[in-house]
Design a protein around this motif. Structure first.
Motif, PDB file in Angstrom:
ATOM      1  N   LYS A  91      44.628 -40.390  60.596  1.00 53.83           N
ATOM      2  CA  LYS A  91      44.684 -41.637  59.550  1.00 53.83           C
ATOM      3  C   LYS A  91      45.817 -41.378  58.362  1.00 53.83           C
ATOM      4  N   ALA A  92      45.718 -40.276  58.186  1.00 51.50           N
ATOM      5  CA  ALA A  92      46.651 -39.829  56.962  1.00 51.50           C
ATOM      6  C   ALA A  92      48.175 -39.935  57.604  1.00 51.50           C
ATOM      7  N   ALA A  93      48.240 -39.500  58.842  1.00 48.69           N
ATOM      8  CA  ALA A  93      49.738 -39.587  59.567  1.00 48.69           C
ATOM      9  C   ALA A  93      50.016 -41.152  59.581  1.00 48.69           C
ATOM     10  N   LEU A  94      49.244 -41.853  59.941  1.00 48.91           N
ATOM     11  CA  LEU A  94      49.424 -43.466  60.027  1.00 48.91           C
ATOM     12  C   LEU A  94      49.478 -44.146  58.657  1.00 48.91           C
ATOM     13  N   ALA A  95      48.842 -43.462  57.689  1.00 48.52           N
ATOM     14  CA  ALA A  95      48.888 -43.904  56.382  1.00 48.52           C
ATOM     15  C   ALA A  95      50.356 -43.755  55.690  1.00 48.52           C
ATOM     16  N   LEU A  96      51.111 -42.585  55.984  1.00 43.04           N
ATOM     17  CA  LEU A  96      52.300 -42.035  55.600  1.00 43.04           C
ATOM     18  C   LEU A  96      53.330 -43.045  56.452  1.00 43.04           C
ATOM     19  N   LEU A  97      53.072 -43.540  57.723  1.00 45.37           N
ATOM     20  CA  LEU A  97      54.042 -44.419  58.421  1.00 45.37           C
ATOM     21  C   LEU A  97      53.738 -46.060  57.615  1.00 45.37           C
ATOM     22  N   SER A  98      52.611 -46.166  57.370  1.00 37.62           N
ATOM     23  CA  SER A  98      52.353 -47.522  56.665  1.00 37.62           C
ATOM     24  C   SER A  98      53.034 -47.650  55.229  1.00 37.62           C
ATOM     25  N   ALA A  99      53.044 -46.493  54.542  1.00 41.88           N
ATOM     26  CA  ALA A  99      53.686 -46.416  53.379  1.00 41.88           C
ATOM     27  C   ALA A  99      55.276 -46.464  53.470  1.00 41.88           C
ATOM     28  N   THR A 100      55.719 -46.245  54.446  1.00 40.00           N
ATOM     29  CA  THR A 100      57.217 -45.937  54.813  1.00 40.00           C
ATOM     30  C   THR A 100      57.788 -47.322  55.196  1.00 40.00           C
ATOM     31  N   LEU A 101      56.998 -47.961  56.113  1.00 40.01           N
ATOM     32  CA  LEU A 101      57.328 -49.046  56.746  1.00 40.01           C
ATOM     33  C   LEU A 101      56.991 -50.575  56.059  1.00 40.01           C
ATOM     34  N   SER A 102      57.722 -51.676  56.409  1.00 37.91           N
ATOM     35  CA  SER A 102      57.273 -52.979  55.875  1.00 37.91           C
ATOM     36  C   SER A 102      55.882 -53.304  56.616  1.00 37.91           C
ATOM     37  N   ALA A 103      54.959 -54.003  56.489  1.00 39.19           N
ATOM     38  CA  ALA A 103      53.904 -54.395  57.148  1.00 39.19           C
ATOM     39  C   ALA A 103      54.166 -54.832  58.545  1.00 39.19           C
ATOM     40  N   GLU A 104      55.188 -55.832  58.717  1.00 37.73           N
ATOM     41  CA  GLU A 104      55.695 -56.130  60.018  1.00 37.73           C
ATOM     42  C   GLU A 104      56.398 -55.020  60.767  1.00 37.73           C
ATOM     43  N   GLY A 105      57.042 -54.327  60.190  1.00 37.68           N
ATOM     44  CA  GLY A 105      57.735 -52.951  60.754  1.00 37.68           C
ATOM     45  C   GLY A 105      56.365 -52.179  61.160  1.00 37.68           C
ATOM     46  N   TYR A 106      55.396 -51.873  60.615  1.00 38.14           N
ATOM     47  CA  TYR A 106      54.199 -51.034  60.882  1.00 38.14           C
ATOM     48  C   TYR A 106      53.422 -51.638  62.058  1.00 38.14           C
ATOM     49  N   GLU A 107      53.109 -52.917  62.058  1.00 36.27           N
ATOM     50  CA  GLU A 107      52.472 -53.574  63.146  1.00 36.27           C
ATOM     51  C   GLU A 107      53.237 -53.498  64.438  1.00 36.27           C
ATOM     52  N   LYS A 108      54.570 -53.602  64.429  1.00 37.03           N
ATOM     53  CA  LYS A 108      55.493 -53.453  65.555  1.00 37.03           C
ATOM     54  C   LYS A 108      55.388 -52.067  66.104  1.00 37.03           C
ATOM     55  N   ALA A 109      55.487 -51.121  65.076  1.00 38.84           N
ATOM     56  CA  ALA A 109      55.411 -49.606  65.585  1.00 38.84           C
ATOM     57  C   ALA A 109      54.071 -49.407  66.250  1.00 38.84           C
ATOM     58  N   LEU A 110      53.146 -49.807  65.842  1.00 39.04           N
ATOM     59  CA  LEU A 110      51.739 -50.014  66.291  1.00 39.04           C
ATOM     60  C   LEU A 110      51.602 -50.574  67.560  1.00 39.04           C
ATOM     61  N   ALA A 111      52.454 -51.533  67.746  1.00 40.47           N
ATOM     62  CA  ALA A 111      52.341 -52.328  69.098  1.00 40.47           C
ATOM     63  C   ALA A 111      52.994 -51.517  70.349  1.00 40.47           C
ATOM     64  N   VAL A 112      53.974 -51.138  69.844  1.00 36.84           N
ATOM     65  CA  VAL A 112      54.581 -50.130  71.057  1.00 36.84           C
ATOM     66  C   VAL A 112      53.864 -48.937  71.222  1.00 36.84           C
ATOM     67  N   VAL A 113      53.399 -48.214  70.305  1.00 34.19           N
ATOM     68  CA  VAL A 113      52.243 -47.228  70.473  1.00 34.19           C
ATOM     69  C   VAL A 113      51.214 -47.608  71.398  1.00 34.19           C
ATOM     70  N   GLY A 114      50.490 -48.908  71.246  1.00 36.97           N
ATOM     71  CA  GLY A 114      49.730 -49.480  72.185  1.00 36.97           C
ATOM     72  C   GLY A 114      49.926 -50.002  73.492  1.00 36.97           C
ATOM     73  N   ALA A 115      51.233 -50.323  73.412  1.00 35.19           N
ATOM     74  CA  ALA A 115      51.529 -50.664  74.900  1.00 35.19           C
ATOM     75  C   ALA A 115      52.069 -49.332  75.596  1.00 35.19           C
ATOM     76  N   ASP A 116      52.429 -48.174  74.936  1.00 35.84           N
ATOM     77  CA  ASP A 116      52.286 -46.907  75.746  1.00 35.84           C
ATOM     78  C   ASP A 116      51.266 -46.394  76.117  1.00 35.84           C
ATOM     79  N   GLN A 117      49.940 -46.838  75.256  1.00 35.00           N
ATOM     80  CA  GLN A 117      48.739 -46.042  75.758  1.00 35.00           C
ATOM     81  C   GLN A 117      48.170 -46.860  76.801  1.00 35.00           C
ATOM     82  N   ALA A 118      48.487 -48.220  76.994  1.00 29.29           N
ATOM     83  CA  ALA A 118      48.234 -49.163  78.221  1.00 29.29           C
ATOM     84  C   ALA A 118      48.691 -48.607  79.189  1.00 29.29           C
ATOM     85  N   LEU A 119      50.264 -48.232  79.136  1.00 32.07           N
ATOM     86  CA  LEU A 119      50.813 -47.397  80.217  1.00 32.07           C
ATOM     87  C   LEU A 119      50.115 -46.108  80.930  1.00 32.07           C
TER      88      LEU A 119
END
Length: 182
Positions: free
Chosen positions: A97-125
């Protein structure tokens, strides 16, 4: 892309696959004024000494160029795919949670959501391929195979770098004072 002040760096991604946004996006807290440096320190404070030695590295010409967007365990002519940092799969839920909070603090809201979408797609794979994969196969996918590294000392005045990545995603952000360069 350089951005002065503001809440983060916007990203443009080419998503390979369409695997909807899983519950990852729901974990994003409401936007706050938390700065990446403070979020980096908060993340590091959750780690034990062994984890900290993996996540916190010196910012050098050598460490800053170590990254990959290939699956974990991929072999190349120069050897196995290596990444700096600590794997999400080796973190406790509060640490992740703290790691993702760092990513969130670094990226725009849209960038963060896109990054998590890539992570989610990789989990589906991973979910799709794991049952068919031989246990000895080194290549791995999924959320657990994403790494986070902090190169240098996070601050609002000095130079440091954040690396976050896994399969199909490699985010490298250099901070120089209040400027962020992706």
């Amino acid at each position: 892309m350089t951005r002065r002040g503001g809440t983060g760096v916007g990203l443009a991604f080419v998503l390979l696959g369409a695997a909807g946004l899983p519950a990852l996006v729901a974990q994003r807290a409401a936007p706050t004024a938390t700065r990446p440096g403070a979020a980096a320190e908060a993340f590091l404070s959750t780690l034990d000494a062994g984890q900290r030695s993996k996540a916190l590295l010196p910012l050098t010409d050598k460490t800053r160029v170590v990254w990959s967007n290939l699956p974990t365990g991929s072999k190349m002519q120069v050897g196995a795919t290596e990444r700096n940092g600590l794997k999400l799969g080796d973190m406790t839920p509060p640490q992740e949670k703290a790691a993702l909070a760092l990513l969130s603090a670094t990226l725009s809201a849209e960038g963060y959501e896109k990054a998590l979408a890539v992570v989610g797609a990789d989990q589906a794979l991973e979910d799709q391929s794991a049952p068919k994969r031989a246990p000895t196969q080194a290549v791995r996918f999924g959320r657990a195979e994403y790494y986070l590294a902090i190169l240098g000392k996070a601050s609002t005045t000095g130079t440091w770098m954040l690396q976050f990545g896994g399969h199909h995603l490699a985010i490298n952000v250099t901070f120089a004072g209040r400027q962020q360069v992706l």
